[in-house]
Motif scaffolding. Structure first.
Motif, PDB file in Angstrom:
ATOM      1  N   MET A 188     -12.623 -28.666  11.043  1.00  0.00           N
ATOM      2  CA  MET A 188     -12.596 -27.276  11.531  1.00  0.00           C
ATOM      3  C   MET A 188     -12.480 -26.315  10.354  1.00  0.00           C
ATOM      4  N   GLY A 189     -13.292 -25.247  10.364  1.00  0.00           N
ATOM      5  CA  GLY A 189     -13.257 -24.257   9.295  1.00  0.00           C
ATOM      6  C   GLY A 189     -12.247 -23.164   9.567  1.00  0.00           C
ATOM      7  N   ASP A 190     -12.466 -22.048   8.923  1.00  0.00           N
ATOM      8  CA  ASP A 190     -11.555 -20.912   9.078  1.00  0.00           C
ATOM      9  C   ASP A 190     -12.301 -19.690   9.582  1.00  0.00           C
ATOM     10  N   CYS A 191     -11.542 -18.697   9.960  1.00  0.00           N
ATOM     11  CA  CYS A 191     -12.125 -17.427  10.387  1.00  0.00           C
ATOM     12  C   CYS A 191     -12.802 -16.748   9.195  1.00  0.00           C
ATOM     13  N   ARG A 192     -14.037 -16.267   9.396  1.00  0.00           N
ATOM     14  CA  ARG A 192     -14.789 -15.583   8.326  1.00  0.00           C
ATOM     15  C   ARG A 192     -14.673 -14.070   8.434  1.00  0.00           C
ATOM     16  N   ARG A 193     -13.922 -13.620   9.421  1.00  0.00           N
ATOM     17  CA  ARG A 193     -13.794 -12.170   9.679  1.00  0.00           C
ATOM     18  C   ARG A 193     -15.157 -11.526   9.904  1.00  0.00           C
ATOM     19  N   LEU A 202     -20.752  -6.080  23.607  1.00  0.00           N
ATOM     20  CA  LEU A 202     -19.703  -5.063  23.617  1.00  0.00           C
ATOM     21  C   LEU A 202     -18.908  -5.117  22.317  1.00  0.00           C
ATOM     22  N   ARG A 203     -18.513  -3.946  21.830  1.00  0.00           N
ATOM     23  CA  ARG A 203     -17.651  -3.915  20.641  1.00  0.00           C
ATOM     24  C   ARG A 203     -16.259  -3.464  21.076  1.00  0.00           C
ATOM     25  N   CYS A 204     -15.261  -4.277  20.799  1.00  0.00           N
ATOM     26  CA  CYS A 204     -13.905  -3.905  21.194  1.00  0.00           C
ATOM     27  C   CYS A 204     -13.497  -2.625  20.454  1.00  0.00           C
ATOM     28  N   PRO A 205     -12.903  -1.675  21.138  1.00  0.00           N
ATOM     29  CA  PRO A 205     -12.498  -0.423  20.483  1.00  0.00           C
ATOM     30  C   PRO A 205     -11.396  -0.622  19.441  1.00  0.00           C
ATOM     31  N   HIS A 206     -10.783  -1.803  19.415  1.00  0.00           N
ATOM     32  CA  HIS A 206      -9.716  -2.055  18.434  1.00  0.00           C
ATOM     33  C   HIS A 206     -10.223  -2.710  17.151  1.00  0.00           C
ATOM     34  N   LEU A 207     -11.524  -2.959  17.082  1.00  0.00           N
ATOM     35  CA  LEU A 207     -12.079  -3.569  15.866  1.00  0.00           C
ATOM     36  C   LEU A 207     -12.385  -2.479  14.844  1.00  0.00           C
ATOM     37  N   THR A 208     -11.819  -2.619  13.652  1.00  0.00           N
ATOM     38  CA  THR A 208     -12.039  -1.607  12.617  1.00  0.00           C
ATOM     39  C   THR A 208     -13.369  -1.855  11.906  1.00  0.00           C
ATOM     40  N   GLU A 209     -13.784  -0.923  11.072  1.00  0.00           N
ATOM     41  CA  GLU A 209     -15.033  -1.092  10.324  1.00  0.00           C
ATOM     42  C   GLU A 209     -14.966  -2.271   9.367  1.00  0.00           C
ATOM     43  N   GLU A 210     -13.756  -2.679   9.010  1.00  0.00           N
ATOM     44  CA  GLU A 210     -13.581  -3.842   8.120  1.00  0.00           C
ATOM     45  C   GLU A 210     -13.486  -5.138   8.913  1.00  0.00           C
ATOM     46  N   ASN A 211     -13.793  -5.074  10.215  1.00  0.00           N
ATOM     47  CA  ASN A 211     -13.688  -6.235  11.108  1.00  0.00           C
ATOM     48  C   ASN A 211     -12.266  -6.774  11.206  1.00  0.00           C
ATOM     49  N   LEU A 212     -11.323  -5.866  11.197  1.00  0.00           N
ATOM     50  CA  LEU A 212      -9.923  -6.241  11.425  1.00  0.00           C
ATOM     51  C   LEU A 212      -9.483  -5.662  12.756  1.00  0.00           C
ATOM     52  N   CYS A 213      -8.453  -6.274  13.318  1.00  0.00           N
ATOM     53  CA  CYS A 213      -7.948  -5.818  14.610  1.00  0.00           C
ATOM     54  C   CYS A 213      -6.823  -4.810  14.386  1.00  0.00           C
ATOM     55  N   ASP A 214      -6.970  -3.617  14.975  1.00  0.00           N
ATOM     56  CA  ASP A 214      -5.938  -2.600  14.721  1.00  0.00           C
ATOM     57  C   ASP A 214      -4.730  -2.738  15.648  1.00  0.00           C
ATOM     58  N   PHE A 252     -15.339 -18.212  27.940  1.00  0.00           N
ATOM     59  CA  PHE A 252     -15.539 -17.270  26.856  1.00  0.00           C
ATOM     60  C   PHE A 252     -15.641 -17.988  25.519  1.00  0.00           C
ATOM     61  N   TYR A 253     -16.689 -17.714  24.756  1.00  0.00           N
ATOM     62  CA  TYR A 253     -16.826 -18.372  23.473  1.00  0.00           C
ATOM     63  C   TYR A 253     -17.853 -17.660  22.597  1.00  0.00           C
ATOM     64  N   VAL A 254     -17.816 -17.942  21.305  1.00  0.00           N
ATOM     65  CA  VAL A 254     -18.872 -17.497  20.385  1.00  0.00           C
ATOM     66  C   VAL A 254     -19.770 -18.696  20.166  1.00  0.00           C
ATOM     67  N   ASP A 255     -21.048 -18.572  20.513  1.00  0.00           N
ATOM     68  CA  ASP A 255     -21.893 -19.766  20.487  1.00  0.00           C
ATOM     69  C   ASP A 255     -22.390 -20.113  19.102  1.00  0.00           C
ATOM     70  N   LYS A 256     -22.595 -19.120  18.217  1.00  0.00           N
ATOM     71  CA  LYS A 256     -23.128 -19.424  16.888  1.00  0.00           C
ATOM     72  C   LYS A 256     -22.410 -18.599  15.824  1.00  0.00           C
ATOM     73  N   GLY A 257     -22.165 -19.219  14.691  1.00  0.00           N
ATOM     74  CA  GLY A 257     -21.706 -18.475  13.539  1.00  0.00           C
ATOM     75  C   GLY A 257     -20.217 -18.376  13.339  1.00  0.00           C
ATOM     76  N   CYS A 258     -19.426 -18.800  14.294  1.00  0.00           N
ATOM     77  CA  CYS A 258     -17.973 -18.713  14.099  1.00  0.00           C
ATOM     78  C   CYS A 258     -17.527 -19.758  13.089  1.00  0.00           C
ATOM     79  N   GLY A 259     -16.708 -19.331  12.133  1.00  0.00           N
ATOM     80  CA  GLY A 259     -16.229 -20.249  11.102  1.00  0.00           C
ATOM     81  C   GLY A 259     -15.437 -21.401  11.662  1.00  0.00           C
TER      82      GLY A 259
END
Ligand code: SF4
Ligand code: SF4
Length: 89
Positions: free
Chosen positions: A1-6, A47-59, A79-86
Motif C-alpha cells: 500500500m502506498g501513501d496519499c499523494r495529496r 463535485l469539489r468539496c468546499p473545504h478543499l484548499t487550492e493546495e489540495n489540503l482540507c481546511d 464510495f471510492y477513487v477508481d484510479k490514481g489514488c496513492g
C-alpha cells in the motif's frame, strides 16, 4: 500500500456503485443533466468539496467527517477513487 499523494481526487470527484443506474432512464437523464458520467453500474459525480484548499489540503482537517478520516482509496462501501489514488498502488 502506498501513501496519499495529496492529489485531491477523493475530494473533487465521487464514484459510487449504483446498480441499475444505466438502465433506468430517469436516473440516467437526471445524472447526465447534472454533469455526471455513467459507466455500467458506476456513477462518477464531479463535485469539489468546499473545504478543499487550492493546495489540495482540507481546511477542516481536525473535524472532517469520519469517511474522510478513514478514506484509503480502495472501495469502501459505495464510495471510492477508481484510479490514481496513492493508497491503491
Ligand atoms: S485520492 Fe488518494 S492520493 Fe489523492 S488525495 Fe485522496 S487519498 Fe490522497
Ligand atoms: S471535508 Fe476535507 S477531506 Fe473531506 S472531502 Fe472535504 S476537503 Fe476532502
Amino acid at each position: 500500500m502506498g501513501d496519499c499523494r495529496r492529489c485531491g481526487k477523493c475530494c473533487t470527484g465521487l464514484t459510487f456503485t449504483l446498480p441499475g443506474v444505466a438502465s433506468n432512464r430517469l436516473f440516467r437523464e437526471y445524472y447526465q443533466a447534472h454533469g455526471c458520467r455513467i459507466e455500467g453500474n458506476t456513477l462518477h459525480v464531479p463535485l469539489r468539496c468546499p473545504h478543499l484548499t487550492e493546495e489540495n489540503l482540507c481546511d477542516i482537517h481536525d473535524t472532517k467527517p469520519l469517511l474522510c478520516k478513514t478514506f484509503r482509496g480502495k472501495k469502501q462501501g459505495k464510495f471510492y477513487v477508481d484510479k490514481g489514488c496513492g493508497y491503491n498502488d
